[in-house]
Design a protein around this motif. Structure first.
Motif, PDB file in Angstrom:
ATOM      1  N   SER A  85       0.055   5.673   6.054  1.00 18.40           N
ATOM      2  CA  SER A  85       0.415   3.860   5.742  1.00 18.40           C
ATOM      3  C   SER A  85       0.937   3.754   6.821  1.00 18.40           C
ATOM      4  O   SER A  85       0.543   2.886   7.371  1.00 18.40           O
ATOM      5  CB  SER A  85       1.122   3.722   4.631  1.00 18.40           C
ATOM      6  OG  SER A  85       1.121   2.350   4.120  1.00 18.40           O
ATOM      7  N   VAL A 100       0.504   4.356  -3.099  1.00 19.93           N
ATOM      8  CA  VAL A 100      -0.083   4.911  -3.030  1.00 19.93           C
ATOM      9  C   VAL A 100       1.326   6.469  -3.145  1.00 19.93           C
ATOM     10  O   VAL A 100       1.286   7.581  -3.472  1.00 19.93           O
ATOM     11  CB  VAL A 100      -0.340   6.096  -1.591  1.00 19.93           C
ATOM     12  CG1 VAL A 100      -1.106   5.412  -1.163  1.00 19.93           C
ATOM     13  CG2 VAL A 100       1.086   5.425  -0.630  1.00 19.93           C
ATOM     14  N   SER A 103      -5.433   4.809   0.548  1.00 20.75           N
ATOM     15  CA  SER A 103      -5.763   5.813  -0.342  1.00 20.75           C
ATOM     16  C   SER A 103      -7.153   6.635   0.002  1.00 20.75           C
ATOM     17  O   SER A 103      -6.669   8.313  -0.255  1.00 20.75           O
ATOM     18  CB  SER A 103      -6.093   5.240  -1.757  1.00 20.75           C
ATOM     19  OG  SER A 103      -5.129   4.273  -1.789  1.00 20.75           O
ATOM     20  N   SER A 120       0.603  -1.635   0.021  1.00 22.66           N
ATOM     21  CA  SER A 120       0.472  -0.217  -0.268  1.00 22.66           C
ATOM     22  C   SER A 120       0.876   1.217   0.199  1.00 22.66           C
ATOM     23  O   SER A 120       0.130   2.143  -0.672  1.00 22.66           O
ATOM     24  CB  SER A 120      -0.933  -0.090   1.191  1.00 22.66           C
ATOM     25  OG  SER A 120      -0.481  -0.213   2.242  1.00 22.66           O
ATOM     26  N   THR A 127      -5.399   9.381   2.217  1.00 26.62           N
ATOM     27  CA  THR A 127      -4.174  10.587   1.243  1.00 26.62           C
ATOM     28  C   THR A 127      -4.917  11.414   1.362  1.00 26.62           C
ATOM     29  O   THR A 127      -5.067  12.689   1.886  1.00 26.62           O
ATOM     30  CB  THR A 127      -3.809   9.756   1.027  1.00 26.62           C
ATOM     31  OG1 THR A 127      -3.165   8.283   1.711  1.00 26.62           O
ATOM     32  CG2 THR A 127      -2.541  10.518   0.212  1.00 26.62           C
ATOM     33  N   GLN A 128      -6.532  11.011   0.240  1.00 23.53           N
ATOM     34  CA  GLN A 128      -7.129  11.909  -0.422  1.00 23.53           C
ATOM     35  C   GLN A 128      -7.886  12.746   0.804  1.00 23.53           C
ATOM     36  O   GLN A 128      -8.212  13.749   0.083  1.00 23.53           O
ATOM     37  CB  GLN A 128      -8.665  11.191  -1.427  1.00 23.53           C
ATOM     38  CG  GLN A 128      -7.534  10.130  -2.802  1.00 23.53           C
ATOM     39  CD  GLN A 128      -8.647  10.800  -3.458  1.00 23.53           C
ATOM     40  OE1 GLN A 128      -9.917  10.838  -3.585  1.00 23.53           O
ATOM     41  NE2 GLN A 128      -7.707  11.142  -4.515  1.00 23.53           N
ATOM     42  N   THR A 179      -3.461   8.226  -6.311  1.00 17.98           N
ATOM     43  CA  THR A 179      -4.208   7.784  -5.187  1.00 17.98           C
ATOM     44  C   THR A 179      -5.310   7.400  -5.649  1.00 17.98           C
ATOM     45  O   THR A 179      -5.853   6.240  -5.059  1.00 17.98           O
ATOM     46  CB  THR A 179      -4.675   8.573  -3.336  1.00 17.98           C
ATOM     47  OG1 THR A 179      -4.900   9.132  -3.914  1.00 17.98           O
ATOM     48  CG2 THR A 179      -3.740   9.056  -3.264  1.00 17.98           C
ATOM     49  N   GLY A 202       0.523  10.227   2.750  1.00 17.88           N
ATOM     50  CA  GLY A 202       0.512   9.049   2.007  1.00 17.88           C
ATOM     51  C   GLY A 202       1.445   7.902   2.602  1.00 17.88           C
ATOM     52  O   GLY A 202       0.819   7.228   3.433  1.00 17.88           O
ATOM     53  N   LYS A 212      -0.397  12.532  -6.324  1.00 19.97           N
ATOM     54  CA  LYS A 212       1.025  11.889  -6.344  1.00 19.97           C
ATOM     55  C   LYS A 212       2.186  12.912  -5.396  1.00 19.97           C
ATOM     56  O   LYS A 212       2.574  14.304  -6.109  1.00 19.97           O
ATOM     57  CB  LYS A 212       1.753  10.672  -7.238  1.00 19.97           C
ATOM     58  CG  LYS A 212       2.905  10.538  -7.084  1.00 19.97           C
ATOM     59  CD  LYS A 212       3.187   9.334  -8.608  1.00 19.97           C
ATOM     60  CE  LYS A 212       4.010  10.335  -8.703  1.00 19.97           C
ATOM     61  NZ  LYS A 212       4.582  10.002  -9.907  1.00 19.97           N
TER      62      LYS A 212
END
Length: 384
Positions: free
Chosen positions: A325, A65, A114, A61, A117-118, A70, A321, A186
């Motif tokens: 994670s 990312v 994901s 993962s 992170t978004q 993502t 990210g 990213k």
């Protein structure tokens, strides 16, 4: 602004459906336990496949990312998760269930990183706290999922059509919503994962998420069985429904609570609510005390994970990210190690006594949150 609104709505769909999917599986655990004729220890062993899968998914993962937008691993993970949810209904042996749950947990690991992170990126673009509301939508999806399950159970609907309906809906929603997710997010820096020495910033946050997730994961998987076996309620999903309802209500107002009283005080308040709620349900294992106790636990756990992910997104060492994670690893392990732990404890000492471990996990939020904020204060002072 219109673009950010569309992206927020699209991401909200995934948070909602994530909760809906997970609660659909979790609220059917008593059904699966009966079909496979598992005792508490055997069920605990089956559920252990999920944290193992989550640990294996850490480098996967994290790499996804850091290498892709993502939205791509988010959609891929959600599609795989939908397939695995449907496959759970057809698992007729313990080994087949373990295999499906392994893949289910791995896909959940990928899309959770994901999504979060978004959420942090959109919060920065919006310039206001919105992360709590995303997690509120996850809990709302959980409420809808367990409510849907409760309705189907009351009508005697089998697990196979139930999970097929949910999986199909999640699959179609992913296909139609993917194009509206945040693009070009990213990160160009902080993507190198260093496993040699634990970063104290990430370690403290990870432990906070771990203890909160032990409570959440345990309540997800065992609240129905607690109401069935200890409280003696025929509609076993009612306890889970109350827990999820009060968690969702609290998450929708958690951003305002944090703004008003601050994060350090919110962690302490959360800890006290979890401890009090679990203690009430243990000491008075009858309908109303258990129901009130589970609602307090829902309030208590609600703010911890959104707050901690927000802090992780501000990591001085890692990109959002990678930081999320790493912290999510603690959270997923806690959420998925809690249920098997309760299974073993329940088999040895009884289900009612095993819930003491949730109260202890809740109270641990106080010392570790204090350690984190002391360290954060030192980091700020060093920069001045």
């Amino acid at each position: 602004m219109q673009s950010i609104l569309k992206q927020r709505v699209a991401l909200s769909v995934f948070f909602f459906l994530s909760g809906f999917s997970f609660s659909s599986w979790a609220s059917r655990i008593p059904t699966i336990k009966s079909i496979l004729d598992l005792n508490e220890a055997e069920l605990g062993s089956v559920l252990l496949a999920m944290p193992v899968s989550s640990l294996i998914g850490l480098p996967i993962s994290g790499w996804l990312v850091s290498k892709f937008e993502t939205r791509q691993p988010l959609a891929a993970g959600f599609l795989l998760n939908s397939f695995c949810l449907a496959a759970i209904a057809f698992a007729t042996t313990t080994m087949s269930l373990v295999l499906v749950l392994f893949l289910y947990s791995l896909s959940m690991r990928i899309f959770n990183i994901s999504m979060n992170t978004q959420a942090i990126t959109l919060q920065k673009l919006s310039d206001k706290k919105i992360n709590g509301s995303f997690h509120g939508l996850w809990s709302s999806g959980g409420i809808a999922g367990v409510g849907f399950t409760t309705l189907l159970v009351s009508f005697g609907v089998d697990i196979v059509p139930h999970l097929l309906i949910v999986a199909s809906f999640c699959f179609l929603a992913t296909v139609f919503t993917f194009k509206h997710l945040l693009r070009r997010d990213k990160s160009e820096t902080g993507n190198k994962l260093e496993l040699s020495k634990p970063d104290p910033y990430i370690l403290y946050l990870g432990l906070l998420v771990f203890f909160a997730a032990v409570c959440e994961g345990g309540m997800f998987d065992w609240s129905g069985i607690y109401f069935q076996q200890v409280v003696g309620e025929e509609i076993f999903s009612l306890g889970y429904l109350v827990f999820m309802t009060f968690m969702a209500l609290s998450r929708f107002i958690s951003d305002r609570i944090v703004d008003r009283i601050g994060m350090p005080t919110t962690y302490i308040m959360s800890s006290v609510l979890i401890f009090s709620g679990i203690t009430l349900a243990i000491v008075f294992p009858t309908f109303w005390p258990a129901l009130i106790g589970f609602s307090l636990v829902g309030f208590g756990t609600a703010s911890v994970i959104p707050m901690t992910y927000t802090l992780a997104g501000a990591s001085p060492k890692y990109s959002p990210g990678i930081a999320i994670s790493l912290v999510t690893t603690f959270g997923i392990v806690g959420m998925l190690i809690g249920p098997p732990m309760i299974g073993y404890l329940a088999h040895a000492f009884g289900l009612q006594q095993s819930f003491i471990s949730f109260a202890l996990a809740g109270i641990m939020l106080i010392p570790f949150s204090r350690l984190f904020f002391r360290m954060e204060k030192r980091l700020v002072a060093a920069k001045v």
